[in-house]
Design an enzyme around this catalytic site. Structure first.
Site, PDB file in Angstrom:
ATOM      1  N   HIS A 102       0.667  -1.402   0.107  1.00  0.00           N
ATOM      2  CA  HIS A 102       0.056   0.078   0.004  1.00  0.00           C
ATOM      3  C   HIS A 102       0.774   1.293   0.045  1.00  0.00           C
ATOM      4  O   HIS A 102       0.685   2.160  -0.391  1.00  0.00           O
ATOM      5  CB  HIS A 102      -1.056   0.069   1.452  1.00  0.00           C
ATOM      6  CG  HIS A 102      -1.986   1.075   1.152  1.00  0.00           C
ATOM      7  ND1 HIS A 102      -3.124   0.945   0.495  1.00  0.00           N
ATOM      8  CD2 HIS A 102      -2.126   2.117   1.941  1.00  0.00           C
ATOM      9  CE1 HIS A 102      -3.792   1.957   0.695  1.00  0.00           C
ATOM     10  NE2 HIS A 102      -3.191   2.719   1.449  1.00  0.00           N
TER      11      HIS A 102
ATOM     12  N   HIS B 184     -10.545   2.595  -1.123  1.00  0.00           N
ATOM     13  CA  HIS B 184     -10.679   2.540   0.258  1.00  0.00           C
ATOM     14  C   HIS B 184     -11.292   1.051   0.289  1.00  0.00           C
ATOM     15  O   HIS B 184     -12.538   1.045   1.013  1.00  0.00           O
ATOM     16  CB  HIS B 184     -11.258   3.496   1.083  1.00  0.00           C
ATOM     17  CG  HIS B 184     -10.535   3.745   2.301  1.00  0.00           C
ATOM     18  ND1 HIS B 184     -11.195   3.975   3.572  1.00  0.00           N
ATOM     19  CD2 HIS B 184      -9.123   3.843   2.389  1.00  0.00           C
ATOM     20  CE1 HIS B 184     -10.304   4.429   4.425  1.00  0.00           C
ATOM     21  NE2 HIS B 184      -8.852   4.308   3.673  1.00  0.00           N
TER      22      HIS B 184
END
Lengths: 230, 738
Positions: free
Chosen positions: B49, B96
């Site tokens: 990430h 998200h």
């Protein structure tokens, strides 16, 4: 004549309102900070839309306790002009300056949409330039906009012509189908007995610009510049 | 020595998702074995990430430069584009997905919060938001729960924050049943030259944290987002953050006000990896260092350990480096907005980030080794064409029988959730706050927002037909960029730049990686053709379940375009009875990857629709020319559902019927419902038709006229516009509330 817009933490339609009021009034609008008590000589006080203090408890429930509201309430009690739009309307009901309450929408969802308004009393400071024959296209954007009052209050509001706006369809028909949130009697806006405190859920400031291709809301503010011709 | 300061073990490293070779590399960088706190810091900063370790090699191939670029990809939190009249536009899209899949409301809400902080931490005021969502089958209870939660989360956060949500896209396909996608985009405006950088310059300058207090929520969320969603995903619930839009609104106002003082040297929001990431990245960028005292960080609970404070992803927090001596100016503003704040450290020249707690140094790491493009690992992955491609190649259109009754296909498609109106969703978003949304009272293919005080508007869109990308990643992604540009062109704008959100499965799966690298190559080709550099975005891998089922490769394209003059704004609705309907572009006998084939005939495997980049470019150039010359009344591109749905949408939007007839020899179902690319339906006044024709140097077909109240196809009435409109507008609400 001097316009002032109260800014609570979480207000988010404050600058939209200031923009329109400055365009219409041709003079700067005072920003009234929630922690102050000075109305800076404003004759017309506006409570804007948004989520004052986050509106986590109940819309408007915290805002009514802010320092500036003491002065706004005093101003109203002396006959001064106060207008609340959306969250501003919720705050005015919470403060007791306007009758009734605004509950969660019937479908329990936030609604943002163009709706139509019928003006039920064209003889007030806000509405004297409006026509009772026209359906005004004005947007709503709220989760708690279902107007509620007990039957006695509703009767009184009706008798006194304190109901200012009703939700209607594009042809001006006021019925269940044109009621977006389940408000009693399709009520979209009311005023107090003294006709100096006004509250409405729809946002006329969002319908007051040629750039946005809707100027139906302009007359609501232009009306403030001239006297009511009874 | 506390537990946190003992030497970490390889076992601990593995538990944190660090590979054995990465553990060795950490020891090499530090010249010693890291302690647990340090290891935790590496685990999040080197997670997929934060580090982009499996994607960066390919991302570097994307075009980053363009005449309008003020900040390139990766240089800042978000891209920065010159939009004229002294203004710059700052925009970015971010995923998200993982948190939203297990806690849809907070997952989606904090996605909105995070992307907006990226924008205002650069000194820009957000003016508009968009989102791109993917769910599984809309009929399942799980999907309904996720859809309701995500939409409410986006709405509650965005509405309270007070920035209009002006556009988006939503698709429903079975591949997203476990792994939904929630991509949020924010667009902001600032004066050129007033941008704030995420830097930590000036040794001795104080470092402030402000906004919310730090709690135990979202600890190691970045690491959670870097693995597949398995049966045990709910165990990661504490990795999901909790949002507070009211705080965000206060932080927005306070941030812009402290920037205005000129006392702010550098600023970064705290997103993934919290204090760790912001301190390391800012230090690395300035080749300085920071000494941070974790004891000074305002906490929600007092039993937090050093590594918990470092890795917390509590929302609505900012890190600011302030000019020494001007602390009071900044503090006064933070106090005005009633924000929690503290000076937690200072800038050093050591090159290290040092984290102290209760007088002890808990971690000391070279900042460079943590940052993207610094010491973080970079991997070249292998790839292989996945087997499903053979089934796609084997598709035979003759196996799809043309139904006798095309009218019922039309009704089916108009109510199909990928095509039907998303009104039930977007009515829950405040799209009008800010009084800049010019699409409220008239619709266009892209959202149009006014830049107050100028003649200009921005055209904004998010696009990705992932079914096309799955069928052919390179061509499908080229189409996603082309469609975004087409939407902006149809609206009267000039495409400026792109932000991307690359949602894929597990990069260690060779088939997924094949999709990924091909998608990048398609994006590169298309972005270069349209002159739209990629200014930033994010990569979200591991969107797959424990059985290895990955989502369709979904490289969502967010695009910004500039409309230089209000006169160019073009809408999609038919305007006048009698106007001539013309389709710009060429019809193809092509059923590939259409909603018609996939949903009506339930055939998942068919090729990506026909697409030619040069033809697409020529189409858009021609369209822009005739819009500017005032020759057309409406423009709407042909996309999901094909030509019929395009005509229907123009009819519903304008409240006019139409009479049209098939103009080229081919299967009728391919003509009306096929999705071959590079086509736009325009309407033109009869007296301007010849002028229009003479200006076009691309193929076109005159289809018919705007007429009456019905949809009349080849002489047959398929139904009234109002009856279609009822079905189209209410289909999703009816399904969701069942």
């Amino acid at each position: 004549m001097k316009f002032g817009v109260v800014i609570f933490p979480g207000s988010n339609c404050d600058h939209d309102l200031i923009h329109v009021l400055e365009q219409v009034g041709g003079q700067p609008v005072e920003e009234l900070w929630h922690k102050d008590t000075d109305l800076k000589g404003c004759t017309h006080i506006f409570l804007p839309g948004g989520f004052s203090y986050g509106d986590y408890l109940r819309s408007g429930a915290i805002a009514k306790l802010s320092p500036i509201m003491e002065s706004v309430i005093a101003h109203a009690n002396q006959g001064g002009f106060v207008m609340g739009i959306c969250n501003g309307f919720q705050i005015l009901c919470e403060s007791g300056l306007l009758p009734g309450a605004l509950l969660r929408n019937e479908k329990q969802l936030f609604i943002c949409d163009n709706v139509y308004l019928k003006c039920e009393n064209t003889n007030t400071a806000v509405t004297h330039l409006l026509s009772s024959d026209k359906a005004y296209k004005i947007p709503i954007a709220h989760a708690e906009g279902r107007y509620f009052a007990d039957d006695a209050t509703l009767e009184k509001l009706k008798a006194n012509k304190q109901i200012i706006f009703s939700y209607c369809d594009a042809n001006g028909i006021v019925d269940e189908a044109s009621n977006p949130n389940g408000s009693k009697m399709n009520i979209a806006g009311v005023c107090n007995e003294g006709f100096n405190v006004f509250g409405m859920m729809p946002h006329p400031e969002r319908a007051a610009s040629a750039d946005l291709f809707n100027e139906d809301g302009l007359a609501f503010f232009q009306a403030l510049l001239t006297e009511v011709s009874a | 020595m506390s537990a946190a300061q003992q030497e970490a073990t390889l076992e601990q490293a593995k538990d944190l998702g660090i590979l054995p070779e990465e553990f060795e590399k950490i020891k090499e960088i530090l010249g010693r074995t890291p302690n647990f706190t340090e290891l935790s810091v590496f685990s999040v900063m080197w997670s997929e990430h934060c580090s982009y370790k499996n994607s960066i090699v390919w991302l570097k191939k994307l075009p980053k430069e363009g005449p309008m670029m003020l900040a390139e990809a990766g240089e800042e939190n978000a891209g920065l584009v010159d939009i004229g009249e002294g203004l710059a536009c700052c925009f970015k899209i971010e995923s998200h997905n993982h948190p939203s899949a297990i806690e849809p409301y907070q997952g989606a809400a904090t996605g909105v919060g995070g992307i907006n902080r990226d924008i205002f931490s650069m000194g820009a005021r957000p003016i508009a938001q968009l989102n791109s969502l993917r769910f599984g089958n809309i009929e399942t209870d799980r999907t309904k729960w996720l859809l309701k939660g995500v939409v409410k989360g986006i709405g509650d956060y965005g509405n309270s924050f007070g920035i209009p949500t002006v556009g988006g896209e939503v698709y429903f396909d079975d591949c997203y049943e476990t792994n939904i996608l929630v991509n949020a985009m924010s667009v902001g405006i600032l004066e050129v030259g007033k941008e704030v950088s995420a830097i930590a310059e000036g040794v001795g300058n104080p470092v402030y944290i402000f906004g919310s207090a730090t709690g135990k929520d979202g600890i190691a969320g970045a690491a959670f987002a870097s693995k597949d969603i398995g049966e045990d995903a709910m165990d990661d619930l504490p990795a999901v953050q909790v949002g507070d839009p009211f705080w965000e609104k206060l932080i927005l106002e306070a941030t812009l006000e402290i920037i205005e003082t000129g006392a702010v040297v550098g600023l970064q929001d705290m997103g993934a990896a919290g204090i760790t990431c912001s301190t390391a990245e800012m230090s690395a960028k300035s080749e300085t260092g920071m000494r941070i005292d974790l004891s000074k960080v305002p906490l929600r609970q007092d039993d937090m350990l050093g590594w918990e404070i470092l890795l917390s992803e509590s929302q609505e927090r900012m890190l600011a480096v302030v000019e020494k001596g001007r602390e009071k100016e900044v503090e006064k503003i933070l106090e005005k907005w009633d924000l929690t704040f503290a000076q937690i450290g200072e800038v050093t020249n050591t090159g290290n980030v040092e984290y102290w707690k209760d007088g002890k140094c808990e971690a000391e790491i070279p900042a460079e080794s943590l940052a993207l493009g610094g010491g973080a690992p970079v991997y070249h992955r292998t790839w292989k064409e996945p087997e499903y491609q053979q089934k796609i190649n084997a598709f035979n259109p003759a196996s799809i029988a043309t139904p006798a009754d095309l009218k019922s296909v039309a009704v089916f498609l108009a109510t199909q959730p990928n095509i039907a109106s998303k009104r039930w969703i977007y009515n829950q978003y405040d799209s009008m706050v800010g009084t800049i949304n010019q699409s409220t009272n008239q619709s266009s293919d892209a959202a149009v927002v006014k830049i107050k005080g100028t003649k200009r508007s921005l055209a904004l869109t998010v696009d990705c037909n992932a079914r096309y990308v799955w069928a052919n990643p390179e061509q499908g992604t080229a189409i996603a960029v082309a469609e975004a540009a087409r939407n902006i062109t149809c609206t009267g704008g000039v495409p400026s730049a792109v932000t991307n959100c690359l949602n894929f499965g597990n990069p260690y799966d060779e088939g997924v990686y094949w999709q990924f690298k091909n998608a990048i190559m398609g994006m590169k080709a298309s972005c270069e053709k349209f002159g739209t550099p990629v200014t930033g975005g994010n990569v979200s891998f591991y969107n797959q379940d424990s059985k290895g089922n990955a989502v369709y490769p979904t490289p969502t394209i967010g695009m910004v375009g500039v409309i230089e003059d209000a006169a160019h704004i073009t809408t999609l609705g038919f305007k006048n009875e009698g106007d001539v309907i013309v389709m710009l572009g060429e019809s193809k006998d092509d059923l590939g990857s259409s909603q018609y084939v996939a949903k009506y005939h339930k055939e998942a495997h068919s090729p990506c629709p026909h697409f030619d980049l040069d033809a697409e470019f020529a189409l858009q150039e021609n369209l822009r020319k005739v819009i500017r010359e005032g020759l057309i009344q409406s423009a709407h591109d042909v996309s999901e559902g094909g030509l019929f749905i395009t005509l229907l949408e123009s009819a519903m939007s304008g409240n006019h019927g139409f009479e049209v007839a098939q103009q080229s020899e081919m299967r009728a179902d391919a003509y009306w419902f096929g999705e071959s690319q590079s086509r736009v339906v325009v309407s033109v006044k009869p007296e301007q038709l010849n002028d229009l024709k003479s200006k076009l140097d691309i193929p076109f077909e005159v289809l018919g006229t705007v007429k009456g109240e019905n949809c009349t196809i080849d002489g047959e009435n398929w139904g009234s516009v109002t009856s279609f409109s009822d079905l189209y507008l209410n289909a999703i609400e009816q399904t969701v509330s069942k």
